[in-house]
Enzyme design. Structure first.
Site: not given
Lengths: 305, 305, 305, 305
Positions: C64, C67, C189, C241, C259
């Site tokens: 992530s 991102k 993705y 998150y 992760v």
């Protein structure tokens, strides 16, 4: 039957030209092409008398009504083990909601919301080599009706646009409650929903839920008596998404609607009645269909309560 | 009645010493003081025959079963206008959930979840000068039973600890769907839930839901036929919180449970049956009560489906 | 730098053998194969001094953290119009939740939850003929690092098992907020998330968020000053998150976790620091990484608050 | 200060007559009586220079801004143990939502949503014999401001209508996270929110969050440096309900709004600035206040990112 006939005719005439405030479903583009003036009713009693009026012999896209048939076949195959993978509770949410699946860890609330019917589809896809053909044969066999068929057009139309159902199927698979390839499961699901039947076809095919002694063309029972009762119970509590309570309250019969505008209702030990009128209320159920059935059970005093 | 009697005796003996995995409700401290071995059944048919076994004449806290009585009185007073303030849909959520109220803007899903019964309480508080006395008179009058009474102890116990219900009542008031002072509404609500009755009392008082021609002691109807049917319909879809579907599926009768361990079930045109066993399953419904009724409707073939 | 160096060494030694209660992510099977003892830190200041320790030059799956890079490229291309398709609010929910999308009608809460990053992926897929190649070139160009590459193994592993992300993508498409084919979007993705970098690579590539005057290899700005600040703001409120508040509270720097066990943190006008330790806490963020950064900002007094 | 002064004057003039699309809060009836043309700004730097313009010395109802003060006092008293009873995560939901409390078992997401501030109130009510007086003394002592006071009118107005907050308090108590009588806790909460201050008062009282070495009138620290930083962090991630991300994104400072139309913002090590304009945007934050601060941090380049 004569009483039913007279009452059906009267309500039919009363509602025929009523201002229908519903709207034809258009989320599946192909469904939007139907003539929204269609209005038909057909009743079949367990002693095989029947009566129909209006567009009762025109075939239409039965959509979610087909979920009763796939549930029936899966229940027949799996027995009570079926309920490990799908629950029997009303959801309190719209038909295509994903919310509860998150807290319920992929176990759909009942077999009549889309999530549940997709799990049922997965079960059938796992059982049969040619699930679409085998399911169709099963349906044809119940009422000895060779005219049943899928609408490839509607199935393809939903396949192209059914992103919500694709989301549901992948979401459930992420919890492990879809065992087969999602493409195969959805292909079956979209075809199943595209089944075309008339009010007459429907009121005949679902007699096995009204008649304890119903035997299909080959002389066999479709379900045990207890299983048939249980499907009726699920129809009563879950057959109309988040309007199930309202249908029980106003109509008082186990029933199931489809976004094609059809509604099937069962009076155990008496009859199966079907109404078709394509314009839907905001909850996705036939506006005129619900109105008709409310008047019908009220005048015939045939609520099960 | 003889058939019922024999079957009830058999199941009673079968279940009497069954290992009951349920737990007595203790969120209202006073309820925790009950002897969890209590087990009673009573049936009354519409022709007034009746049979009971076990602890069927001991009074217990009927709790949420009283919601049928308050609904009945409010429905009698308000007619269909009642449904502007409370819906008739299964909630898909636990009995004391606040979640849906937020999206539903203070309109409870149905009159049997706590939120709905609190709105019904508000209606009665608005109608009567002495709502507790007047409601009790109404209840006594239905089955000519002068022994009915509140348990002040249980009412006070819940008053002291019922923060969730206070939250619900204030939350609904913030949406404008409670018109009276919240303290008064809750005082009525807690008393209403504290009503004490025996299985016998219960199976007699609810005959008006089974018998179309039921007249109360003064020779008057309690509800119109249509209203009685509609209450049965709501019991079937919503009577057991988020286990309503399961009860319809396994038992197949309109019914209502209370956390005191009682369950009332109605077979329209036939009978009213009550079971009491205090240990509850995880959903808050009597474990042995549900088991009993499942076996009973199965052996007597008295599911409405 | 000398102060930073000493403090980093001290904390590194203190934590190296600490009992790590986290767990390596295994929902992408390929990620489970990493050695969970890896532990590396690298810091680069805006004047290009740098220091690393432990496994700071081993490449790992940044997941992530990528991102930030895709958001950067999309922001560069779309400007403020980007925010019509994705919001900048913390979600208060786990990284892969579908719940809010239903009420928010397909607009993800922020670009760092999976839903948001999938929408960003859709934007890039719509802009480029060869989105995977073009995105990789963009990344390589920022810090003049020719070694950056996808892990085809990890990308394929997630492709096979990423049903939740497939669900998210189809769900968003059902609201019209995915414009391209879902397969293409997800392929991009999954590749984007499979980028492999070392702590050193990461602390160099993200200098453009710390340094107002940062120029990429070709002498061009990556983002305007305002845009860089805004990405930092989103990292602070949404980078971890439903543990974003905790990170702001304990560490006090804009940051982003993956992760794979990496965490990048930015001190505007000072430095970019990266930690890698594969075991994750229950919220999905590196257990030791968070601990390290808390101690680091506390000892160096470098919280932005 | 001269630069700030010039920029503040310019933006003040630019916005003074701008069409304000916000709406004055009226859910507390007394709040609706304010003149919606009020517009004031006041800045105080850590070296005690200050400048104000417009209605910067008029007192108004600071409402939720007071939650910083009660949090400060509770944090001082409880230390890190405080966080066992309230979390530090953005909620992703409106300020008065009950939803997450249900899944979070009565632990509010952060001390700035109503639920969290009510738990903080409970802590203070538990600590003090005369919580209202003692809290007021604490506030007066910070900036040596004897003019601070509650508005009994506003407190009573909210007491009469604050059913949502009563619901929240009872709901949390049902989970055991309110220890004192709900009436007492709410009485304190409503008074706390009714505190009246001017922009000048506010920008002076919150200097302790900007200045590491701030000493109150008695020469004592209010909080440790780490505690002050942590409150700033929570303000940044949670200070504007479900618009917190937007404020961080557009303004880039820790801040807190109140439905009275005030906004306080902190630049650590530099200043505290306050804006007041009563019309609120749909999220409940001052429309003109947010606009002003966005322009201010942009022109002064004083975002912390």
């Amino acid at each position: 039957m004569e009483t039913y006939k007279k009452i059906i005719e009267d309500i039919y005439l009363e509602l025929k030209n009523v201002d229908d405030i519903g709207k034809v479903a258009n989320y599946i583009p192909e469904l939007g092409n139907v003539n929204d003036k269609n209005f038909g009713i057909h009743i079949t009693t367990i002693d095989k008398n029947s009566f129909g009026i209006g567009d009762h012999e025109k075939k239409f896209s039965i959509q979610s009504i087909s979920k009763i048939l796939s549930l029936t076949l899966a229940y027949k195959l799996e027995g009570e083990a079926l309920w490990d993978r799908v629950d029997v509770e009303p959801s309190g949410n719209p038909f295509n909601s994903l919310q509860q699946l998150e807290s319920d860890k992929g176990i759909p609330r009942n077999p009549f919301i889309n999530a549940g019917a997709i799990v049922i589809s997965d079960i059938l896809v796992g059982h049969f080599k040619n699930p679409k053909e085998d399911f169709l044969s099963f349906c044809k066999g119940i009422s000895n009706n060779p005219t049943l068929n899928y609408s490839e057009k509607v199935a393809q139309s939903e396949k192209k646009t059914g992103f919500r159902n694709k989301a549901l199927c992948n979401f459930i698979k992420s919890f492990g409650n879809i065992k087969n390839d999602t493409e195969k499961v959805l292909d079956f699901y979209f075809h199943m929903c595209s089944l075309r039947m008339s009010c007459k076809d429907l009121s005949e095919i679902f007699l096995y839920l009204a008649d304890d002694n119903f035997l299909c063309q080959k002389g066999k029972r479709i379900l045990t008596e207890s299983q048939a009762k249980r499907i009726n119970a699920i129809m009563l509590t879950c057959g109309f998404y988040d309007e199930s309570g309202e249908f029980a309250f106003r109509v008082g019969l186990p029933g199931k609607s489809g976004v094609g505008g059809g509604i099937v209702a069962i009076h155990p030990d008496k009859f199966c009645i079907t109404v078709w009128s394509p314009k839907l209320n905001v909850k996705g159920n036939s506006y005129k269909g619900m109105l008709f059935l409310e008047k019908f059970t009220s005048k015939t005093e045939s609520s099960i309560f």
